[in-house]
Write an enzyme that holds these catalytic residues in place. Sequence first.
Site, PDB file in Angstrom:
ATOM      1  N   GLU A   1     -22.339  14.407   5.434  1.00  0.00           N
ATOM      2  CA  GLU A   1     -23.204  13.257   5.106  1.00  0.00           C
ATOM      3  C   GLU A   1     -22.478  11.965   5.448  1.00  0.00           C
ATOM      4  OE1 GLU A   1     -25.484  12.738   1.706  1.00  0.00           O
ATOM      5  OE2 GLU A   1     -26.923  14.191   2.442  1.00  0.00           O
TER       6      GLU A   1
ATOM      7  N   TYR B   1       0.309  -1.129 -14.593  1.00  0.00           N
ATOM      8  CA  TYR B   1       1.574  -0.369 -14.571  1.00  0.00           C
ATOM      9  C   TYR B   1       2.501  -0.842 -15.707  1.00  0.00           C
ATOM     10  CZ  TYR B   1       0.078   1.526 -10.068  1.00  0.00           C
ATOM     11  OH  TYR B   1      -0.611   2.169  -9.084  1.00  0.00           O
TER      12      TYR B   1
ATOM     13  N   GLU C   1      -2.019  -4.451 -12.319  1.00  0.00           N
ATOM     14  CA  GLU C   1      -2.815  -3.223 -12.125  1.00  0.00           C
ATOM     15  C   GLU C   1      -2.613  -2.177 -13.248  1.00  0.00           C
ATOM     16  OE1 GLU C   1      -3.066  -5.592  -9.570  1.00  0.00           O
ATOM     17  OE2 GLU C   1      -4.381  -4.111  -8.653  1.00  0.00           O
TER      18      GLU C   1
ATOM     19  N   GLN D   1     -12.247   5.608   2.173  1.00  0.00           N
ATOM     20  CA  GLN D   1     -12.365   7.037   2.452  1.00  0.00           C
ATOM     21  C   GLN D   1     -11.103   7.685   3.031  1.00  0.00           C
ATOM     22  OE1 GLN D   1     -16.804   6.397   3.889  1.00  0.00           O
ATOM     23  NE2 GLN D   1     -16.097   8.407   4.436  1.00  0.00           N
TER      24      GLN D   1
ATOM     25  N   ARG E   1       4.004 -10.058  -8.965  1.00  0.00           N
ATOM     26  CA  ARG E   1       2.548  -9.793  -8.951  1.00  0.00           C
ATOM     27  C   ARG E   1       2.037  -9.922 -10.376  1.00  0.00           C
ATOM     28  NH1 ARG E   1      -0.777  -5.685  -5.564  1.00  0.00           N
ATOM     29  NH2 ARG E   1      -2.813  -6.665  -5.827  1.00  0.00           N
TER      30      ARG E   1
ATOM     31  N   GLN F   1       8.481  -3.519  -2.618  1.00  0.00           N
ATOM     32  CA  GLN F   1       7.867  -3.626  -3.946  1.00  0.00           C
ATOM     33  C   GLN F   1       8.533  -2.655  -4.927  1.00  0.00           C
ATOM     34  OE1 GLN F   1       3.984  -2.000  -5.437  1.00  0.00           O
ATOM     35  NE2 GLN F   1       3.372  -4.147  -5.407  1.00  0.00           N
TER      36      GLN F   1
ATOM     37  N   MET G   1       0.853  -1.194   0.000  1.00  0.00           N
ATOM     38  CA  MET G   1       0.000   0.000   0.000  1.00  0.00           C
ATOM     39  C   MET G   1       0.880   1.231   0.000  1.00  0.00           C
ATOM     40  SD  MET G   1      -2.780  -0.596   2.990  1.00  0.00           S
ATOM     41  CE  MET G   1      -1.630  -1.468   4.027  1.00  0.00           C
TER      42      MET G   1
ATOM     43  N   ALA H   1     -18.845   8.396  16.963  1.00  0.00           N
ATOM     44  CA  ALA H   1     -18.044   9.416  17.648  1.00  0.00           C
ATOM     45  C   ALA H   1     -17.989   9.124  19.146  1.00  0.00           C
ATOM     46  CB  ALA H   1     -18.635  10.805  17.389  1.00  0.00           C
TER      47      ALA H   1
ATOM     48  N   HIS I   1      -5.931  -0.219 -13.283  1.00  0.00           N
ATOM     49  CA  HIS I   1      -6.561   0.936 -12.629  1.00  0.00           C
ATOM     50  C   HIS I   1      -7.562   1.642 -13.539  1.00  0.00           C
ATOM     51  CE1 HIS I   1      -4.504   0.553  -8.949  1.00  0.00           C
ATOM     52  NE2 HIS I   1      -3.320   0.977  -9.343  1.00  0.00           N
TER      53      HIS I   1
HETATM   54  P1  FAD Z   1     -24.734   9.462  14.943  1.00  0.00           P
HETATM   55  O1  FAD Z   1     -24.447   8.292  14.154  1.00  0.00           O
HETATM   56  O2  FAD Z   1     -25.893  10.312  14.523  1.00  0.00           O
HETATM   57  O3  FAD Z   1     -24.948   8.988  16.450  1.00  0.00           O
HETATM   58  C1  FAD Z   1     -25.484   9.821  17.458  1.00  0.00           C
HETATM   59  C2  FAD Z   1     -26.029   8.959  18.576  1.00  0.00           C
HETATM   60  O4  FAD Z   1     -26.459   9.796  19.618  1.00  0.00           O
HETATM   61  C3  FAD Z   1     -27.212   8.130  18.168  1.00  0.00           C
HETATM   62  O5  FAD Z   1     -27.053   6.797  18.605  1.00  0.00           O
HETATM   63  C4  FAD Z   1     -28.394   8.798  18.865  1.00  0.00           C
HETATM   64  O6  FAD Z   1     -29.421   7.901  19.177  1.00  0.00           O
HETATM   65  C5  FAD Z   1     -27.704   9.330  20.098  1.00  0.00           C
HETATM   66  N1  FAD Z   1     -28.372  10.483  20.744  1.00  0.00           N
HETATM   67  C6  FAD Z   1     -28.836  11.609  20.160  1.00  0.00           C
HETATM   68  N2  FAD Z   1     -29.359  12.442  21.099  1.00  0.00           N
HETATM   69  C7  FAD Z   1     -29.220  11.825  22.293  1.00  0.00           C
HETATM   70  C8  FAD Z   1     -29.569  12.173  23.627  1.00  0.00           C
HETATM   71  N3  FAD Z   1     -30.144  13.322  23.910  1.00  0.00           N
HETATM   72  N4  FAD Z   1     -29.294  11.298  24.603  1.00  0.00           N
HETATM   73  C9  FAD Z   1     -28.687  10.117  24.322  1.00  0.00           C
HETATM   74  N5  FAD Z   1     -28.359   9.721  23.070  1.00  0.00           N
HETATM   75  C10 FAD Z   1     -28.599  10.579  22.076  1.00  0.00           C
HETATM   76  N6  FAD Z   1     -20.296   7.767   6.832  1.00  0.00           N
HETATM   77  C11 FAD Z   1     -19.161   7.453   6.248  1.00  0.00           C
HETATM   78  O7  FAD Z   1     -18.128   7.985   6.634  1.00  0.00           O
HETATM   79  N7  FAD Z   1     -19.110   6.561   5.217  1.00  0.00           N
HETATM   80  C12 FAD Z   1     -20.217   5.950   4.740  1.00  0.00           C
HETATM   81  O8  FAD Z   1     -20.151   5.155   3.792  1.00  0.00           O
HETATM   82  C13 FAD Z   1     -21.455   6.278   5.340  1.00  0.00           C
HETATM   83  N8  FAD Z   1     -22.612   5.756   4.874  1.00  0.00           N
HETATM   84  C14 FAD Z   1     -23.780   6.152   5.434  1.00  0.00           C
HETATM   85  C15 FAD Z   1     -24.958   5.646   4.906  1.00  0.00           C
HETATM   86  C16 FAD Z   1     -26.169   6.028   5.448  1.00  0.00           C
HETATM   87  C17 FAD Z   1     -27.418   5.480   4.838  1.00  0.00           C
HETATM   88  C18 FAD Z   1     -26.215   6.926   6.548  1.00  0.00           C
HETATM   89  C19 FAD Z   1     -27.504   7.345   7.152  1.00  0.00           C
HETATM   90  C20 FAD Z   1     -25.032   7.433   7.067  1.00  0.00           C
HETATM   91  C21 FAD Z   1     -23.824   7.061   6.508  1.00  0.00           C
HETATM   92  N9  FAD Z   1     -22.632   7.580   6.996  1.00  0.00           N
HETATM   93  C22 FAD Z   1     -21.455   7.207   6.411  1.00  0.00           C
HETATM   94  C23 FAD Z   1     -22.614   8.602   8.036  1.00  0.00           C
HETATM   95  C24 FAD Z   1     -22.229   8.041   9.359  1.00  0.00           C
HETATM   96  O9  FAD Z   1     -23.085   7.030   9.748  1.00  0.00           O
HETATM   97  C25 FAD Z   1     -22.214   9.215  10.351  1.00  0.00           C
HETATM   98  O10 FAD Z   1     -21.371  10.193   9.874  1.00  0.00           O
HETATM   99  C26 FAD Z   1     -21.686   8.840  11.644  1.00  0.00           C
HETATM  100  O11 FAD Z   1     -22.503   7.816  12.144  1.00  0.00           O
HETATM  101  C27 FAD Z   1     -21.696  10.035  12.599  1.00  0.00           C
HETATM  102  O12 FAD Z   1     -21.478   9.529  13.842  1.00  0.00           O
HETATM  103  P2  FAD Z   1     -21.944  10.293  15.154  1.00  0.00           P
HETATM  104  O13 FAD Z   1     -21.577   9.399  16.259  1.00  0.00           O
HETATM  105  O14 FAD Z   1     -21.386  11.654  15.163  1.00  0.00           O
HETATM  106  O15 FAD Z   1     -23.520  10.470  15.044  1.00  0.00           O
HETATM  107 FE1  SF4 Z   2      -9.364   2.142   4.087  1.00  0.00          FE
HETATM  108 FE2  SF4 Z   2     -11.881   2.266   4.998  1.00  0.00          FE
HETATM  109 FE3  SF4 Z   2     -10.489  -0.021   5.190  1.00  0.00          FE
HETATM  110 FE4  SF4 Z   2      -9.831   1.997   6.695  1.00  0.00          FE
HETATM  111  S1  SF4 Z   2     -11.769   0.927   6.763  1.00  0.00           S
HETATM  112  S2  SF4 Z   2      -8.442   0.743   5.526  1.00  0.00           S
HETATM  113  S3  SF4 Z   2     -10.247   3.733   5.347  1.00  0.00           S
HETATM  114  S4  SF4 Z   2     -11.076   0.975   3.319  1.00  0.00           S
END
Ligand code: FAD
Ligand code: SF4
Length: 674
Positions: free
Chosen positions: A657, A171, A169, A344, A219, A105, A30, A389, A257
Amino acid sequence: MERHPQYPHLFESLDLGFTSLKNRVLMGSMHTGLEEEKNGFEKMAAFYAERAKGGAGLIVTGGISPNREGWIGPFSSRMSTSKHAKEHKIITEKVHEAGGKICMQILHSGRYGYHPLVVAPSAIKSPISPFKPRALSISGIKRTINDFVKSAKLSKEAGYDGIEVMGSEGYLINQFISLHTNKRKDEWGGSFENRIKFPVSIVRKIREAVGPNFIIIYRLSMLDLINEGSTKDEVIILGKEIEKAGASIINTGIGWHEARIPTIATMVPKGGFAWVTEQIRKELSIPLITTNRINDPKTAEEILSKGQADMVSMARPFLADPELVIKAKENRADEINICIACNQACLDHVFKRTRATCLVNPRACYETELLPQSMTSMKNIAVVGAGMAGMSFALEATKRGHHVHLFEKENYVGGQFNLAGKIPGKADFNDSIAYFKHMLDKNNVNWHMNSNITIEELSKYDEVVIASGVIPRKLILPGIDHPKVITYPDLLSGKKTAGSRVAIIGAGGIAFDVAEFLTHDSSGSEEKRFLNEWGIDPSLESKGGLLDKGPEKFTPPRQVYMVKRSLGKFGAKLSKTTGWIHRLMIKKADVNQIQGVDYEKIDDEGLHLRSGEKRHCLKVDHVVICAGQVSNTSLFDECVVAGLKVHLIGGAREAGELDAKEAIREGTELGMRI
Ligand code: FAD
Ligand code: SF4
């Protein structure tokens, strides 16, 4: 020797005659971007040493060019002088101290190089670089072969256990092999025998130069996925010649690629290309490595036990978890932080020329920088929200000895990531949730599920972390409360189902995911469906492994429309390495894309649109709203007013998003320093 009870094939050693590998796991090559950074060698040494300590049987570095023409980009890493070899010693010493083995590599990018010095067999520009290559002269070809050999000798001097010759790939080496890019009329072009002289000479001359006790991996592009690519018979002929030339192991390469077929993204089934290696392995006698979308020990063991390969290569999974092998060995597979194939933070970063890392493990490639700080005092910390988070914060903070109380309003953890896990191809997202949950249980976090925490209760803690995530943005529109309207959480969680004609309002990442969810055909086996959908020939007999009749036309289960107010390409902001796949999938599913319209109202008839003076009604059964998200900050605002020591992370801080990368990074960083 005793066999591992759960993964007997994975933990079998591999004897190469002059040396042996302790297990069947290769950490695949990688490019991380550290190669070109200041103090990059120290950082790379720490990066590879952690993976060696974590149990990888053999590691292959990111691609290093044998000369300037072979650079991937201007001034990218190269192994062509003793000074270069000396710099690499720091990597090999650290890996050997950690008990690992490592190969370098050698990659010549040919016409894929992103700089003006690019060369190729013929002067034909690639679709993925703006630079037209210069055709190599005969003496240029001989010089390039010698540069490969010199690079191999220098890597031995640097202490590497071997090298990998990058022959796939798309190259330079691949460019010599295929008629697609090799239009030469001399002895290096024309017949297949002439076109493979370049790779075979490289391997033979390297073996002569490095002696018998040095690993040479080649490879081999087993499935080019381009029109003028090799047939199975040709791949076998080349494999046999490479064997004769002195290679120790053959690794699998899948897809150039420039091919417009996904090879490692989420929609590729797990271990989805092992069948390719299996067919070639029957014809060769040295060990073969298989690769692509193998992200857990169970899949790896299945492949090996079926005899599809002698070794498995995992690359991105080692970014997600440096200890994945040792955890499997110690029967702690549920402690493996799984790679979700999102690209990502790894490939998307490399394509943007920034340092790679990992969405689920922000420490990857930051081993010397992102470290838990020593604790001054133990704190009682309240975390609101058990999304990605909140959980990533809680994990780092509990590991350091803080008392963490995690408050979640639902009866499940993972937040929006649960919805992501419902999207076809994104089921691995559920494994990430399970990993964090398991690790938090193990580290004794205090869970408070179905919680409705108040500001009074929060004021009892030393510090508060608000990770309450996002809520879908509500559209202000006549008829928004009509029964036809469905929010994306209601649709994906299964609370509501959509009819046979559906309009999606929005065109961002979530709208694309929803469109794939609505048009997905789940009949038959996933593997077969994938091959048909992308036009891949399972017999490998056709050129490049592409079916002559092309991809199979499929009938989506419903008619879907995507509508947006702005003008311009749908999904323009989707990521560099996977956006094209999502756009293609939507096209294949005949999703009707309508742009530059105002939404007038929703009623029994459907969704009413207006463009200038023109009015039009989409007669749909349902309208799914994917019009963005807003941060859920009400509790944070209350904490600030009450004067609490409060932190805001993830979607609650900034509502993007598809932004779990930021959510997990912010949680991890705060957890390491609070
Ligand atoms: P959230 O996931 O919103 O979590 C917040 C939590 O806090 C929830 O569990 C909620 O119930 C809780 N909460 C809220 N208020 C309270 C309260 N007052 N008391 C107690 N609990 C509370 N991101 C990517 O990076 N890659 C992707 O491919 C991707 N695909 C996605 C596809 C879909 C369909 C969706 C909907 C989202 C996707 N995401 C993706 C986004 C990703 O899921 C969010 O960015 C990420 O989950 C954010 O995390 P968070 O913990 O900040 O918030
Ligand atoms: Fe790459 Fe996503 Fe796998 Fe992490 S989880 S190594 S960012 S593909």
